[in-house]
Design an enzyme around this catalytic site. Sequence first.
Site, mmCIF file in Angstrom:
data_model
loop_
_atom_site.group_PDB
_atom_site.id
_atom_site.type_symbol
_atom_site.label_atom_id
_atom_site.label_comp_id
_atom_site.label_asym_id
_atom_site.label_seq_id
_atom_site.Cartn_x
_atom_site.Cartn_y
_atom_site.Cartn_z
ATOM 1 N N ALA A 205 10.228 -3.506 5.917
ATOM 2 C CA ALA A 205 10.336 -2.277 6.718
ATOM 3 C C ALA A 205 10.445 -1.060 5.811
ATOM 4 O O ALA A 205 11.214 -0.133 6.049
ATOM 5 C CB ALA A 205 11.542 -2.345 7.667
ATOM 6 N N GLY A 206 9.616 -1.073 4.733
ATOM 7 C CA GLY A 206 9.689 -0.007 3.737
ATOM 8 C C GLY A 206 8.540 0.979 3.776
ATOM 9 O O GLY A 206 8.460 1.867 2.929
ATOM 10 N N GLY A 207 7.605 0.812 4.729
ATOM 11 C CA GLY A 207 6.471 1.723 4.799
ATOM 12 C C GLY A 207 5.338 1.375 3.859
ATOM 13 O O GLY A 207 4.418 2.167 3.665
ATOM 14 N N MET A 208 5.382 0.155 3.272
ATOM 15 C CA MET A 208 4.354 -0.249 2.319
ATOM 16 C C MET A 208 3.496 -1.413 2.828
ATOM 17 O O MET A 208 2.685 -1.960 2.078
ATOM 18 C CB MET A 208 4.989 -0.619 0.983
ATOM 19 C CG MET A 208 5.578 0.550 0.232
ATOM 20 S SD MET A 208 6.027 0.098 -1.462
ATOM 21 C CE MET A 208 4.417 -0.235 -2.188
ATOM 22 N N GLY B 141 4.700 -6.806 5.503
ATOM 23 C CA GLY B 141 4.420 -7.806 6.523
ATOM 24 C C GLY B 141 2.930 -7.966 6.761
ATOM 25 O O GLY B 141 2.434 -9.073 6.983
ATOM 26 N N SER B 142 2.213 -6.864 6.703
ATOM 27 C CA SER B 142 0.762 -6.906 6.861
ATOM 28 C C SER B 142 0.118 -7.675 5.707
ATOM 29 O O SER B 142 -0.830 -8.441 5.908
ATOM 30 C CB SER B 142 0.198 -5.484 6.913
ATOM 31 O OG SER B 142 0.699 -4.792 8.041
ATOM 32 N N LYS C 159 0.835 -1.213 0.000
ATOM 33 C CA LYS C 159 0.000 0.000 0.000
ATOM 34 C C LYS C 159 0.862 1.252 0.000
ATOM 35 O O LYS C 159 2.044 1.244 0.366
ATOM 36 C CB LYS C 159 -0.945 0.004 1.208
ATOM 37 C CG LYS C 159 -0.272 -0.120 2.579
ATOM 38 C CD LYS C 159 0.294 1.161 3.159
ATOM 39 C CE LYS C 159 0.952 0.963 4.497
ATOM 40 N NZ LYS C 159 1.688 2.165 4.960
ATOM 41 N N ASP D 42 -2.199 -2.271 9.851
ATOM 42 C CA ASP D 42 -2.364 -2.271 8.394
ATOM 43 C C ASP D 42 -2.933 -3.574 7.850
ATOM 44 O O ASP D 42 -3.253 -3.660 6.661
ATOM 45 C CB ASP D 42 -1.016 -2.012 7.707
ATOM 46 C CG ASP D 42 -0.504 -0.594 7.910
ATOM 47 O OD1 ASP D 42 -1.320 0.284 8.253
ATOM 48 O OD2 ASP D 42 0.708 -0.379 7.749
ATOM 49 N N PRO E 236 8.890 -4.096 -0.223
ATOM 50 C CA PRO E 236 10.080 -3.864 0.605
ATOM 51 C C PRO E 236 9.844 -4.200 2.080
ATOM 52 O O PRO E 236 8.760 -3.957 2.614
ATOM 53 C CB PRO E 236 10.349 -2.365 0.431
ATOM 54 C CG PRO E 236 9.656 -1.980 -0.824
ATOM 55 C CD PRO E 236 8.494 -2.892 -0.980
#
Length: 310
Positions: A104-107, A110-111, A16, A144, A102
């Site tokens: 730990a890329g803010g996208m 993991g969620s 996202k 998220d 990515p």
Amino acid sequence: MTSAGTTVVHARAPGKVNVFLKVGAVMEDGYHDLATAYQAVSLFEEVRASPASDFSVEFSGSIDTSGLAVGGTNLVIKAARALARKAGYRGGVHLEVEKNVPIAGGMGGGSADAAATLLACDALWGTNASKDELLAIATTLGADVPFSFTGGTAIGTGRGDQLSPALAKGKFQWVLALADFGMSTPGVYHELDRHRDRHAQDIFPAEHQPSVDANVLQALRAGDPHMLADVLHNDLQAPALHLVPGLGKVLQLGEENGALAGILSGSGPTVAFLVADADSALELQVALSASRLRVVRATGPVHGARLIND
């Protein structure tokens, strides 16, 4: 679906971009009140689930996954165990996760893994959980995860997990500059709190119930990238740039090479550039790649977690 006689269920969920993120005051539980506009984009995580007596996970994909934990602390294992507990299922699952979003890329990579895992395990085990039941589990796993499950475009409030759908017309074109490092989401939030403390005399206090700018909703409804570019906003961008000043150069480079606007995705370090059309996306991808940045193109909105027939 069978592979060497073993049932394998394949599910996919998207990463996202937060096209708008307003961070409110710290709540009593230590989290911040948020108002965000999510858009799911066509960068997908792939999860394959097969029967096993215990719970295990292995990773592959287009990005380096060597640093990921594979034990019980991993979010996909937590997701599978949570569904098993809810359904009273006594077996396990082996999960193969192909990562393209990515780390730990803010996208929300993991969620997305967790959302796809819930769907895959439900199908594999025949637990027949309803969408609402799966969403309730998703909410316990991370802010998220519910959006990764539903996809599309949505407004998130609370911790970002209280969702309401938002109308988005057409397709938006994104060019994503991927970093070769990750950023700690709590670390960026802490830096935001420090920034606000340092400048308490000069800035308005954080809102307790922030809201998404009405102009963002209007731009999404219109399907107009120029309108949306004017109202992209992320409260976490300034603290992230303070922690990693080099991200400012990436933003500048994109905007000098045809992006309508650039924004840090979530807590970073991925930088998302909004462009006018597919041709502009290709031109920007070429320009950023020439500067030795790792770049992918994506469109949004796309569907949330769903099963895939291999």
